[in-house]
Design a protein around this motif. Structure first.
Motif, PDB file in Angstrom:
ATOM      1  N   THR A 158       0.814  -1.216   0.000  1.00  0.00           N
ATOM      2  CA  THR A 158       0.000   0.000   0.000  1.00  0.00           C
ATOM      3  C   THR A 158       0.846   1.265   0.000  1.00  0.00           C
ATOM      4  O   THR A 158       0.328   2.348  -0.262  1.00  0.00           O
ATOM      5  CB  THR A 158      -0.951   0.031   1.208  1.00  0.00           C
ATOM      6  N   LEU A 159       2.144   1.142   0.269  1.00  0.00           N
ATOM      7  CA  LEU A 159       3.019   2.313   0.160  1.00  0.00           C
ATOM      8  C   LEU A 159       3.010   2.877  -1.259  1.00  0.00           C
ATOM      9  O   LEU A 159       3.252   4.068  -1.463  1.00  0.00           O
ATOM     10  CB  LEU A 159       4.444   1.947   0.571  1.00  0.00           C
ATOM     11  N   PHE A 160       2.737   2.027  -2.238  1.00  0.00           N
ATOM     12  CA  PHE A 160       2.682   2.500  -3.628  1.00  0.00           C
ATOM     13  C   PHE A 160       1.494   3.418  -3.872  1.00  0.00           C
ATOM     14  O   PHE A 160       1.466   4.140  -4.877  1.00  0.00           O
ATOM     15  CB  PHE A 160       2.626   1.297  -4.577  1.00  0.00           C
ATOM     16  N   LEU A 161       0.510   3.419  -2.976  1.00  0.00           N
ATOM     17  CA  LEU A 161      -0.638   4.304  -3.150  1.00  0.00           C
ATOM     18  C   LEU A 161      -0.243   5.774  -3.136  1.00  0.00           C
ATOM     19  O   LEU A 161      -0.933   6.615  -3.715  1.00  0.00           O
ATOM     20  CB  LEU A 161      -1.668   4.044  -2.050  1.00  0.00           C
ATOM     21  N   LEU A 203      11.484   9.234  -6.134  1.00  0.00           N
ATOM     22  CA  LEU A 203      12.074   9.011  -4.812  1.00  0.00           C
ATOM     23  C   LEU A 203      11.195   8.067  -3.995  1.00  0.00           C
ATOM     24  O   LEU A 203      11.698   7.101  -3.388  1.00  0.00           O
ATOM     25  CB  LEU A 203      12.237  10.347  -4.080  1.00  0.00           C
ATOM     26  N   TRP A 204       9.883   8.324  -3.986  1.00  0.00           N
ATOM     27  CA  TRP A 204       8.983   7.467  -3.213  1.00  0.00           C
ATOM     28  C   TRP A 204       8.912   6.067  -3.813  1.00  0.00           C
ATOM     29  O   TRP A 204       8.803   5.087  -3.082  1.00  0.00           O
ATOM     30  CB  TRP A 204       7.587   8.080  -3.133  1.00  0.00           C
ATOM     31  N   LEU A 205       8.993   5.974  -5.131  1.00  0.00           N
ATOM     32  CA  LEU A 205       8.980   4.664  -5.777  1.00  0.00           C
ATOM     33  C   LEU A 205      10.171   3.831  -5.315  1.00  0.00           C
ATOM     34  O   LEU A 205      10.033   2.630  -5.032  1.00  0.00           O
ATOM     35  CB  LEU A 205       9.011   4.827  -7.297  1.00  0.00           C
ATOM     36  N   ALA A 206      11.327   4.460  -5.211  1.00  0.00           N
ATOM     37  CA  ALA A 206      12.513   3.744  -4.748  1.00  0.00           C
ATOM     38  C   ALA A 206      12.359   3.317  -3.290  1.00  0.00           C
ATOM     39  O   ALA A 206      12.693   2.175  -2.922  1.00  0.00           O
ATOM     40  CB  ALA A 206      13.748   4.624  -4.918  1.00  0.00           C
ATOM     41  N   LEU A 207      11.838   4.209  -2.444  1.00  0.00           N
ATOM     42  CA  LEU A 207      11.639   3.888  -1.029  1.00  0.00           C
ATOM     43  C   LEU A 207      10.620   2.764  -0.868  1.00  0.00           C
ATOM     44  O   LEU A 207      10.856   1.779  -0.148  1.00  0.00           O
ATOM     45  CB  LEU A 207      11.168   5.132  -0.275  1.00  0.00           C
ATOM     46  N   ALA A 208       9.479   2.894  -1.540  1.00  0.00           N
ATOM     47  CA  ALA A 208       8.441   1.872  -1.433  1.00  0.00           C
ATOM     48  C   ALA A 208       8.930   0.545  -1.997  1.00  0.00           C
ATOM     49  O   ALA A 208       8.640  -0.524  -1.439  1.00  0.00           O
ATOM     50  CB  ALA A 208       7.176   2.329  -2.165  1.00  0.00           C
ATOM     51  N   GLY A 209       9.680   0.597  -3.097  1.00  0.00           N
ATOM     52  CA  GLY A 209      10.219  -0.627  -3.678  1.00  0.00           C
ATOM     53  C   GLY A 209      11.163  -1.337  -2.728  1.00  0.00           C
ATOM     54  O   GLY A 209      11.131  -2.575  -2.596  1.00  0.00           O
ATOM     55  N   ALA A 210      12.000  -0.563  -2.049  1.00  0.00           N
ATOM     56  CA  ALA A 210      12.917  -1.157  -1.079  1.00  0.00           C
ATOM     57  C   ALA A 210      12.154  -1.806   0.075  1.00  0.00           C
ATOM     58  O   ALA A 210      12.514  -2.895   0.549  1.00  0.00           O
ATOM     59  CB  ALA A 210      13.877  -0.095  -0.554  1.00  0.00           C
ATOM     60  N   MET A 211      11.083  -1.160   0.523  1.00  0.00           N
ATOM     61  CA  MET A 211      10.285  -1.723   1.609  1.00  0.00           C
ATOM     62  C   MET A 211       9.580  -3.012   1.172  1.00  0.00           C
ATOM     63  O   MET A 211       9.445  -3.964   1.948  1.00  0.00           O
ATOM     64  CB  MET A 211       9.255  -0.696   2.086  1.00  0.00           C
ATOM     65  N   VAL A 212       9.131  -3.053  -0.086  1.00  0.00           N
ATOM     66  CA  VAL A 212       8.479  -4.262  -0.596  1.00  0.00           C
ATOM     67  C   VAL A 212       9.484  -5.407  -0.695  1.00  0.00           C
ATOM     68  O   VAL A 212       9.183  -6.556  -0.340  1.00  0.00           O
ATOM     69  CB  VAL A 212       7.820  -3.981  -1.955  1.00  0.00           C
TER      70      VAL A 212
END
Length: 409
Positions: A255-258, A306-315
């Protein structure tokens, strides 16, 4: 997208939550007196979160049709995917109608559940995405008059529902829901008007010149501001939840990708305003929209990456810790698709090859995510797991809240 949002207590970094479909922590309610095999009984646990699958399918068609590269047969494939999204919408609206008729107790429980209520914004976005797709690519198959009529109906209904959800869901959150930590799903009801803002300009050229065209364009700009400012209120709460409460439960990590949704959709809207403003608004304002599209879109797209990279790392972290499929996987589709359309708009207005290739790269990721989410969803439907009741799947009790102290890891 999952049927869960903010847990009522701050979970530990690796705690698991109930996952697919409509498995929520809503009160236990006795099923209606319907046969176990009847269609009405089978939709008892069908929540509004399922509209995310329609959104994720429609954006494949909408974004693919506007890619700044020439791929033979791509537009035909996009038209077929749009037709699939329309069929999915009709089936899901029918199923949800059965849900409201036969399971009003469960429907009311969804509204009172802070984990499920925000997903009512998905109904609006599903209607809007399919309606916009009719104008973008669906007209190749059904003709312009039918596409225009379909989009007019779906845009009107989707916008009305989106504006209602943008008010009603936050009201319920304040008055009835009891929430102790923020969640990315809070963005769903407030981002719906941004989808209207981005797709409304498709109808502007088909209105009578003058007041009618200007009113719709200015209304779309107003919805752009409504959604943007509401997003700016929500985002600090979401990020604050992460840095103070740690990672989301594994099943909710996608859901971070939202967060990408309002970023990509607002960039798309700004570019659409610039496309239709000439000839509709006076010259100074039309030129201002063209400049705004680039001056706003480029930095916002930078933050989206930037958020895509952060969310991707969390996934990836969650996957290493055992994250399996849940309906939250649909969060990988529509929000990423809005970034594709945003990059496409910036490519058109700047002429930079970097944005063209960014759009292509994100679209490849979008298609891959859609295939994965779609495959597992179909498999879950065939097995019955995704429409099973909360008591049919094992759950893990949430971890106790952790002290609000600084972390060194």
């Amino acid at each position: 997208m999952a049927s869960l949002a903010a847990p009522r207590t701050a979970p530990g970094p690796d705690s698991r939550a109930t996952t697919p479909g409509a498995h929520t922590a809503s009160p236990a309610i006795s099923p209606a007196a319907t046969p176990a095999t009847s269609p009405a009984r089978s939709v008892r646990h069908l929540g509004p979160n399922w509209y995310a699958s329609v959104m994720g399918t429609a954006i494949i068609a909408n974004a693919g049709a506007a890619l700044p590269v020439d791929v033979p047969g791509l537009r035909t494939v996009c038209a077929a995917v749009w037709a699939l999204s329309l069929a999915m919408l009709l089936v899901l609206v029918s199923a949800r109608t059965l849900h409201w008729i036969h399971h009003r107790d469960q429907a009311r429980a969804h509204l009172m559940d802070p984990a499920m209520a925000p997903f009512y914004g998905c109904l609006s976005m599903a209607l809007l995405a399919v309606g916009g797709g009719a104008m973008i690519v669906g007209q190749d198959w059904i003709g312009l008059p039918a596409a225009l009529a379909l989009d007019t109906v779906l845009f009107t209904a989707g916008t009305a529902i989106g504006l209602a959800a943008a008010v009603a869901v936050p009201y319920l959150m304040v008055v009835h829901h009891r929430i102790e930590s923020a969640s990315p799903v809070w963005l769903l009801p407030v981002v719906a008007p941004m989808v209207s803002a981005a797709l409304g300009p498709l109808l502007v050229p088909h209105l009578p010149a003058g007041q009618a065209q200007q009113t719709l364009l200015v209304a779309c700009y107003a919805m752009f501001g409504l959604s943007l400012l509401a997003t700016l209120v929500m985002l600090p709460l979401v990020f604050g939840r992460l840095v103070t409460g740690g990672p989301l439960p594994l099943a909710l990590t996608p859901t971070l990708f939202l967060v990408l949704g309002p970023l990509g959709q607002s960039t798309t809207a700004a570019n659409k305003f610039a496309d239709v403003a000439p000839g509709v608004l006076p010259a100074p304002y039309a030129h201002g929209f063209a400049a705004f599209a680039v001056l706003y879109g480029v930095p916002v797209m930078g933050f989206a990456l930037l958020w895509l990279a952060l969310a991707g790392a969390m996934v990836l972290r969650a996957r290493r810790r055992g994250m399996g499929f849940a309906m939250t996987f649909w969060a990988f589709t529509f929000p990423v698709g809005t970034c594709v359309t945003g990059a496409e708009g910036l490519a058109a207005h700047t002429g930079l090859a970097a944005f063209r290739w960014l759009a292509v790269g994100l679209y490849v990721f979008l298609v891959a995510a859609w295939l994965v989410a779609g495959f597992h969803t179909v498999r879950g439907l065939l097995s019955g797991a995704l429409l099973a009741g909360p008591g049919s799947a094992p759950t893990t009790a949430p971890a106790a809240p952790r002290p609000a102290t600084a972390r060194t890891r």
